[in-house]
Design an enzyme around this catalytic site. Structure first.
Site, short mmCIF file in Angstrom:
data_model
loop_
_atom_site.label_atom_id
_atom_site.label_comp_id
_atom_site.label_asym_id
_atom_site.label_seq_id
_atom_site.Cartn_x
_atom_site.Cartn_y
_atom_site.Cartn_z
N PHE A 129 32.57 46.19 8.76
CA PHE A 129 33.13 46.51 7.18
C PHE A 129 32.97 48.08 7.34
O PHE A 129 32.11 48.70 7.54
CB PHE A 129 32.20 46.05 6.09
CG PHE A 129 32.79 46.36 4.96
CD1 PHE A 129 33.65 45.79 4.29
CD2 PHE A 129 32.07 47.48 4.04
CE1 PHE A 129 34.20 46.21 3.02
CE2 PHE A 129 32.44 47.82 2.78
CZ PHE A 129 33.64 47.11 2.32
N ASP A 213 29.76 54.55 11.86
CA ASP A 213 29.87 54.32 10.37
C ASP A 213 28.38 54.04 10.01
O ASP A 213 27.85 53.03 9.92
CB ASP A 213 30.86 53.15 10.00
CG ASP A 213 30.86 53.12 8.50
OD1 ASP A 213 29.75 53.62 7.76
OD2 ASP A 213 31.48 52.08 8.16
N LYS A 242 26.34 55.84 0.87
CA LYS A 242 25.52 55.21 0.02
C LYS A 242 24.06 55.88 -0.02
O LYS A 242 23.96 56.40 -1.43
CB LYS A 242 24.96 54.10 0.92
CG LYS A 242 26.31 52.87 0.76
CD LYS A 242 25.85 51.36 1.02
CE LYS A 242 26.97 50.58 0.69
NZ LYS A 242 28.06 50.26 1.65
C1 LIG Z 1 29.52 50.17 2.05
C2 LIG Z 1 30.18 50.50 3.24
C3 LIG Z 1 31.34 51.20 3.15
C4 LIG Z 1 32.16 51.46 2.09
O1 LIG Z 1 31.43 52.45 1.28
P1 LIG Z 1 31.99 52.60 -0.45
O2 LIG Z 1 31.07 53.53 -0.79
O3 LIG Z 1 31.77 51.36 -1.15
O4 LIG Z 1 33.45 53.01 -0.20
C5 LIG Z 1 31.71 51.58 4.43
N1 LIG Z 1 31.10 51.22 5.53
C6 LIG Z 1 29.85 50.41 5.66
C7 LIG Z 1 29.18 50.58 6.85
C8 LIG Z 1 29.25 50.23 4.29
O5 LIG Z 1 28.29 49.70 4.45
#
Ligand SMILES: *Cc1c(COP(=O)(O)O)cnc(C)c1O
Length: 385
Positions: A129, A213, A242
Site C-alpha cells: 500500500f 516506503d 504518519k
Molecule cells: C498510510 C500509508 C500511506 C499513505 O499515507 P497517507 O498519509 O494516508 O496518504 C502510504 N504508504 C504506507 C506504507 C502507509 O502505511
C-alpha cells in the site's frame, strides 16, 4: 462527509496519553494511535507547547521563504535516515504525497548505461500500500483499489515479494523498486529473510533506485528510526509521514547520494509542505522520542506485547507478525471485524486490517499499565467471540 469510508465506529471528543473518550463518556485504550500517527499519544504536553508556541510565532509562510524549524527538521531527517550531507529533503503533507514525489523522482532516473533513456519500468510489490492519489495508487499492489480508477499512470509492474522475483525482474530497464518493509495495510506482513539486503545489491548493480516506503514503519515504530536500519542497508529514497508529526499532517521524501540530484528547480512543490507549524511540531516529536528513549521502548514493549498475545493462548490466534510496536495478529478464521468490534465493546481500539488480521500500533509511549489493560481487554474481546 463523502461516502468513501465505512460508518464511524464512534465520535471521539478527547484524548490523554494512550486513552481516548467518546461523546457518550466511554473510555478506550488506543492501540491503533490514529494508524501509527500519534507517536506521543494524545495531548502530550510537549506537543501542546510546540503547536501553540509555533502558532503564536509563525504558522505558515510560502515556499519562497525558509524557516528555522523547517531547516532544523531537514537536517535532523538527513541525520536519522543516514542520508547525511548528500541527503535532500522534500516536505509534503501526507504519505501519499511522499510517494507521489518518489514516483516523480523515479521518472527522473532515465539514463541506463547505454545512454538511451529507456529505463521506463517501475517495480512495486503485490499487496503493498502506497496511498490513494493516482501515482501512489498506481504503485499500490491491490488491483481492487486501482481498477475503479483506470487508466493508471503507466510503467508500474507489481511483482511477488520474493528474492526470486527480484533476481528475475531487476535489470537496466527498471527505474525504481518500491518496497514497503513491513506491509502494514496488508495486515502487517514481513518481507522474506534477506530481502532488503538482496534488493540493495541488485538495485546498486543495475542502477535502480531503491525507494523504501516507511510511512507506517518509520520514526521509531519498529524499534529503529527506520525499518531498513534493522538490515544494515541504505535506500536511495525514503518516504516518511504518519508518525513524524504525531498528529499534525506532514510527509517527507528524503533522498540519498546521487538520487539527491535528480530533481531540478521547479520540478516539484507543495504549498503547505514544510511549514513552520508542522515542522516545529515534528521537531518536538523527535525531541521526545530521543529524550525519552522511545525507540528502545518500542522494541521492548513490542516484545512484551508478543508475550502477552502468546499468554492469551487463544486457538483463534495463529501467529504474530511485524516488529516493535507494529504488530499483526493472524487469525485462524476470518473474524477480524467481529473481534475488533468486541474489543471496542471492551474499551480497546485495535484495527481489523483485513478479515483475518488484527493490527496493533499503540503510541510509542505505551507502558506497563497500558499493556496490562490491553491484556485484560483483549482477553475479554476474545472470550466474547
Ligand atoms: C498510510 C500509508 C500511506 C499513505 O499515507 P497517507 O498519509 O494516508 O496518504 C502510504 N504508504 C504506507 C506504507 C502507509 O502505511
Amino acid at each position: 462527509m463523502m461516502r468513501t469510508l465505512a460508518a464511524p465506529l464512534a465520535v471521539l471528543v478527547r484524548g490523554d496519553g494512550c486513552w481516548v473518550w467518546d461523546d457518550q463518556g466511554n473510555r478506550y485504550l488506543d492501540f491503533l494511535a490514529g494508524i501509527a500517527v500519534n507517536s506521543l499519544g494524545h495531548a502530550h504536553p510537549a506537543m501542546v507547547a510546540a503547536v501553540s508556541g509555533q502558532v503564536a510565532t509563525l504558522a505558515h509562510v510560502s515556499n519562497y521563504f525558509a524557516t528555522p524549524p523547517e531547516i532544523e527538521l531537514a537536517e535532523r531527517l538527513k541525520h536519522i535516515t543516514g542520508a547525511g550531507d548528500r541527503g535532500r529533503v522534500f516536505f509534503c503533507n501526507s504519505g501519499a504525497e511522499a510517494n507521489e514525489a518518489a514516483f516523480k523522482l523515479a521518472r527522473r532516473n532515465r539514463a541506463n548505461s547505454h545512454g538511451d533513456g529507456s529505463r521506463t519500468r517501475i517495480l512495486a510489490l503485490r499487496n503493498s500500500f502506497h496511498g490513494r492519489t493516482m501515482g501512489s495508487m498506481a504503485l499500490t499492489g491491490k488491483p481492487q483499489m486501482r481498477e475503479p480508477f483506470e487508466p493508471m499512470p503507466g510503467g508500474v509492474e507489481h511483482i511477488d515479494s520474493t528474492i526470486e522475483a527480484l533476481e528475475k525482474e531487476l535489470d537496466e530497464t527498471v527505474a525504481a523498486l518500491f518496497v514497503e518493509p513491513v506491509k502494514g495495510e496488508a495486515g502487517v506482513v514481513d518481507l522474506p529473510y534477506g530481502y532488503l539486503e538482496r534488493a540493495r545489491d541488485l538495485c546498486t548493480r543495475h542502477g535502480v533506485l531503491l525507494i523504501i516506503d516507511e510511512v507506517q514503519t518509520g520514526i521509531g515504530r519498529t524499534g529503529a528510526w527506520f525499518a531498513y536500519q534493522h538490515h544494515g542497508i541504505l535506500p536511495d529514497a525514503v518516504a516518511i509521514a504518519k508518525g513524524l508529526g504525531g498528529g499534525v499532517p506532514i510527509g517527507a521524501l528524503v533522498t540519498f547520494g546521487t538520487a539527491s540530484d535528480l530533481f531540478t528547480r521547479g520540478q516539484h512543490g507543495s504549498t503547505f509542505g514544510g511549514n513552520p507549524l508542522v515542522t516545529a511540531t515534528a521537531n518536538t516529536v523527535l525531541d521526545v522520542i530521543e529524550g525519552d528513549d522511545l525507540i528502545a521502548n518500542a522494541a521492548a514493549r513490542g516484545q512484551q506485547l508478543r508475550e502477552i498475545v502468546a499468554r492469551l493462548d487463544s486457538p483463534l490466534i495463529t501467529e504474530v507478525r511485524g516488529r516493535g510496536l507494529l504488530l499483526g495478529i493472524g487469525l485462524a478464521e476470518p473474524v477480524a471485524l467481529a473481534l475488533s468490534a468486541a474489543a471496542l465493546e471492551a474499551g480497546l481500539i485495535v484495527n481489523a486490517a483485513n478479515e483475518s488480521s488484527i493490527r496493533l500500533a499503540p503510541p510509542l509511549i505505551v507502558g506497563d499499565a497500558e499493556l496490562e489493560e490491553f491484556e485484560r481487554r483483549f482477553g475479554r474481546a476474545l472470550a466474547a467471540l
